[in-house]
Enzyme design. Structure first.
Site, mmCIF file in Angstrom:
data_model
loop_
_atom_site.group_PDB
_atom_site.id
_atom_site.type_symbol
_atom_site.label_atom_id
_atom_site.label_comp_id
_atom_site.label_asym_id
_atom_site.label_seq_id
_atom_site.Cartn_x
_atom_site.Cartn_y
_atom_site.Cartn_z
ATOM 1 N N HIS A 219 25.388 60.715 24.881
ATOM 2 C CA HIS A 219 25.170 59.712 23.305
ATOM 3 C C HIS A 219 23.897 58.463 23.530
ATOM 4 O O HIS A 219 24.367 58.096 25.191
ATOM 5 C CB HIS A 219 26.196 59.096 21.805
ATOM 6 C CG HIS A 219 27.106 58.573 23.196
ATOM 7 N ND1 HIS A 219 28.625 58.191 22.421
ATOM 8 C CD2 HIS A 219 27.782 58.434 24.341
ATOM 9 C CE1 HIS A 219 29.728 57.765 22.972
ATOM 10 N NE2 HIS A 219 29.217 57.945 24.002
ATOM 11 N N GLN B 257 19.307 59.937 19.817
ATOM 12 C CA GLN B 257 20.293 59.546 18.632
ATOM 13 C C GLN B 257 18.787 58.060 19.150
ATOM 14 O O GLN B 257 18.225 57.627 19.966
ATOM 15 C CB GLN B 257 20.697 59.020 19.124
ATOM 16 C CG GLN B 257 22.239 60.506 19.528
ATOM 17 C CD GLN B 257 23.661 59.850 18.735
ATOM 18 O OE1 GLN B 257 23.913 58.911 20.089
ATOM 19 N NE2 GLN B 257 24.494 60.660 19.024
ATOM 20 N N ARG C 134 24.322 67.291 25.076
ATOM 21 C CA ARG C 134 25.739 67.933 25.042
ATOM 22 C C ARG C 134 25.729 69.350 25.489
ATOM 23 O O ARG C 134 25.030 69.954 25.712
ATOM 24 C CB ARG C 134 26.484 67.677 23.134
ATOM 25 C CG ARG C 134 26.340 66.261 23.007
ATOM 26 C CD ARG C 134 27.526 66.228 22.272
ATOM 27 N NE ARG C 134 27.308 64.228 22.084
ATOM 28 C CZ ARG C 134 27.514 64.134 20.563
ATOM 29 N NH1 ARG C 134 27.770 64.698 19.691
ATOM 30 N NH2 ARG C 134 26.753 63.071 20.301
ATOM 31 N N TRP D 91 32.574 65.061 22.115
ATOM 32 C CA TRP D 91 31.623 64.430 23.365
ATOM 33 C C TRP D 91 31.307 65.868 24.105
ATOM 34 O O TRP D 91 32.432 65.151 25.350
ATOM 35 C CB TRP D 91 31.205 63.690 23.597
ATOM 36 C CG TRP D 91 30.957 62.287 22.656
ATOM 37 C CD1 TRP D 91 30.316 61.979 21.843
ATOM 38 C CD2 TRP D 91 32.352 61.380 22.287
ATOM 39 N NE1 TRP D 91 29.608 61.100 20.732
ATOM 40 C CE2 TRP D 91 31.483 60.493 21.185
ATOM 41 C CE3 TRP D 91 33.072 61.365 21.799
ATOM 42 C CZ2 TRP D 91 31.652 59.640 20.203
ATOM 43 C CZ3 TRP D 91 33.783 60.707 21.253
ATOM 44 C CH2 TRP D 91 33.043 59.593 20.166
ATOM 45 N N ALA E 84 27.724 48.124 15.112
ATOM 46 C CA ALA E 84 26.721 48.444 15.913
ATOM 47 C C ALA E 84 26.478 50.526 15.524
ATOM 48 O O ALA E 84 27.186 50.295 13.769
ATOM 49 C CB ALA E 84 27.652 49.707 17.524
ATOM 50 N N VAL F 88 34.583 51.538 17.710
ATOM 51 C CA VAL F 88 34.443 50.405 16.139
ATOM 52 C C VAL F 88 35.795 50.202 15.641
ATOM 53 O O VAL F 88 36.681 51.269 15.763
ATOM 54 C CB VAL F 88 33.647 50.992 15.837
ATOM 55 C CG1 VAL F 88 31.922 50.587 16.279
ATOM 56 C CG2 VAL F 88 33.295 51.988 15.265
HETATM 57 N N1 DAH Z 1 28.267 57.514 19.088
HETATM 58 C C1 DAH Z 1 28.051 57.866 17.931
HETATM 59 C C2 DAH Z 1 28.020 59.779 18.621
HETATM 60 O O1 DAH Z 1 27.914 59.850 19.325
HETATM 61 C C3 DAH Z 1 26.889 57.757 17.217
HETATM 62 C C4 DAH Z 1 28.247 56.577 16.920
HETATM 63 C C5 DAH Z 1 29.309 55.833 15.806
HETATM 64 C C6 DAH Z 1 27.341 55.210 17.171
HETATM 65 C C7 DAH Z 1 29.622 54.099 15.713
HETATM 66 C C8 DAH Z 1 27.830 54.392 17.182
HETATM 67 C C9 DAH Z 1 29.051 53.400 16.593
HETATM 68 O O2 DAH Z 1 26.826 52.449 17.608
HETATM 69 O O3 DAH Z 1 29.531 51.808 15.377
HETATM 70 O O4 DAH Z 1 28.648 60.050 17.648
#
Ligand code: DAH
Length: 323
Positions: free
Chosen positions: A166, A206, A192, A148, A291, A249
């Site tokens: 995110h 998102q 970003r 990120w 999630a 996760v």
């Molecule tokens: N936040 C992640 C991204 O920006 C995307 C993401 C992946 C969100 C897995 C989630 C998750 O809630 O469980 O790349």
């Protein structure tokens, strides 16, 4: 006699509202055969004593009427060109505004989740390192942070303020402020520090999702996301899950959609990591959850066959008015 004519002509002039009726008025009093003109013509045949008086009275009345006429004429002409309505002209069509394609997609996805019992919440675009990274099991100096590229905010007396990379920090904020069961989506904008190309923008949207409760399982995750794909892409579109890594996760997956024989990734997901639960004070032995985070720009590109993500924010009406 002159006095009477004066009153009559001036009263009539008051009700004159158009160039045409002004002309009629002029002819009636000042024209060649007009009432005042006839008096002036007849002056010569009047006895001496009357001639003088009537002569000067009617001359000054003529001056007055001519002056009034000149004063009123330009105003009436101006009204004709500026205010009058020409009912024979064709009407002008009004251009109507419309929703940005990303707004429509976000609303459509939100509706699908809302039908599945999710609430919709929004969060801040200016975020703290603690929520954007630490509470999501992405510690300082951990290489996962490289995923990120971050835009940091230049603030006096603090160095932990950033533009969220995110929408996931809202997971932690929501869990901190509420108790399970939780079923929520969070649409919003992210940023970003990244070079742009046809598939990358430095700002984009998102839609985050979070479900927490007792006995929430991976099949709940799959069922929910399959249902979303059916709603957005139709019942027969192929969907693929693959293992993927996200620090917050475990296990983590990504989901792709079949696009002309290619797999295009539209979201990341997984079961909420026990460390994330611990960070917000939830007992991971009591609660489980899943999630996900998806990119509406990607989804809109697939849906409408758009090849360059930068078009969404180029403010080009030729592009925008197609939706
Ligand atoms: N936040 C992640 C991204 O920006 C995307 C993401 C992946 C969100 C897995 C989630 C998750 O809630 O469980 O790349």
């Amino acid at each position: 006699m002159i006095e009477e004519l004066k009153n009559k002509s001036l009263t009539e002039l008051e009700s004159v509202k158009s160039v045409d009726s002004l002309e009629q008025w002029r002819v009636k009093y000042l024209g060649r055969k007009g009432e005042l003109t006839s008096i002036l013509r007849g002056i010569g045949s009047l006895p001496d004593n009357e001639r003088r008086l009537i002569g000067s009275q009617s001359n000054s009345l003529r001056g007055l009427l001519e002056e009034q006429y000149k004063k009123i004429k330009p105003t009436l002409e101006k009204n004709l060109t500026h205010d009058s309505v020409d009912i024979t002209l064709p009407g002008r069509t009004r251009t109507k505004g419309r929703l940005h394609p990303i707004t429509s997609i976000i609303r459509e996805i939100s509706e699908a989740f809302s039908d599945m019992g999710f609430s919709i919440v929004e969060g801040n675009e200016s975020e703290l390192e603690h929520y954007n990274f630490d509470l999501l099991n992405i510690p300082k100096d951990h290489p996962a942070r490289d995923q990120w590229d971050t835009i940091w905010l230049d603030r006096p007396n603090r160095d932990d303020n950033l533009l969220r990379t995110h929408t996931s920090p809202m997971q932690a904020r929501i869990m901190e402020n509420s108790k399970p069961p939780i079923r929520v989506i969070i649409p919003g904008k992210c940023y970003r520090y990244e070079a742009t190309d046809a598939t990358h923008e430095w700002h984009f949207h998102q839609i985050e999702g979070l479900v927490v409760g007792k006995n929430i399982s991976f099949s709940d995750l799959k069922g929910t996301l399959y249902e979303l794909a059916r709603r957005i892409f139709g019942p027969s579109r192929k969907v693929r899950f693959r293992c993927d890594f996200f620090p917050f996760v475990e296990p983590g997956v990504d989901m792709s959609i079949d696009w002309k024989g290619e797999w295009i990734e539209i979201l990341g997901a997984g079961m909420v990591h026990p460390k994330v639960f611990e960070g917000v004070g939830y007992d991971p032995n009591v609660y489980s959850g899943f999630a996900f985070g998806m990119g509406p720009e990607r989804i809109a590109m697939l849906r409408y066959d758009i090849e360059d993500i930068r078009q969404f924010f180029s403010n080009d009406l030729r592009f925008l008015s197609q939706f």
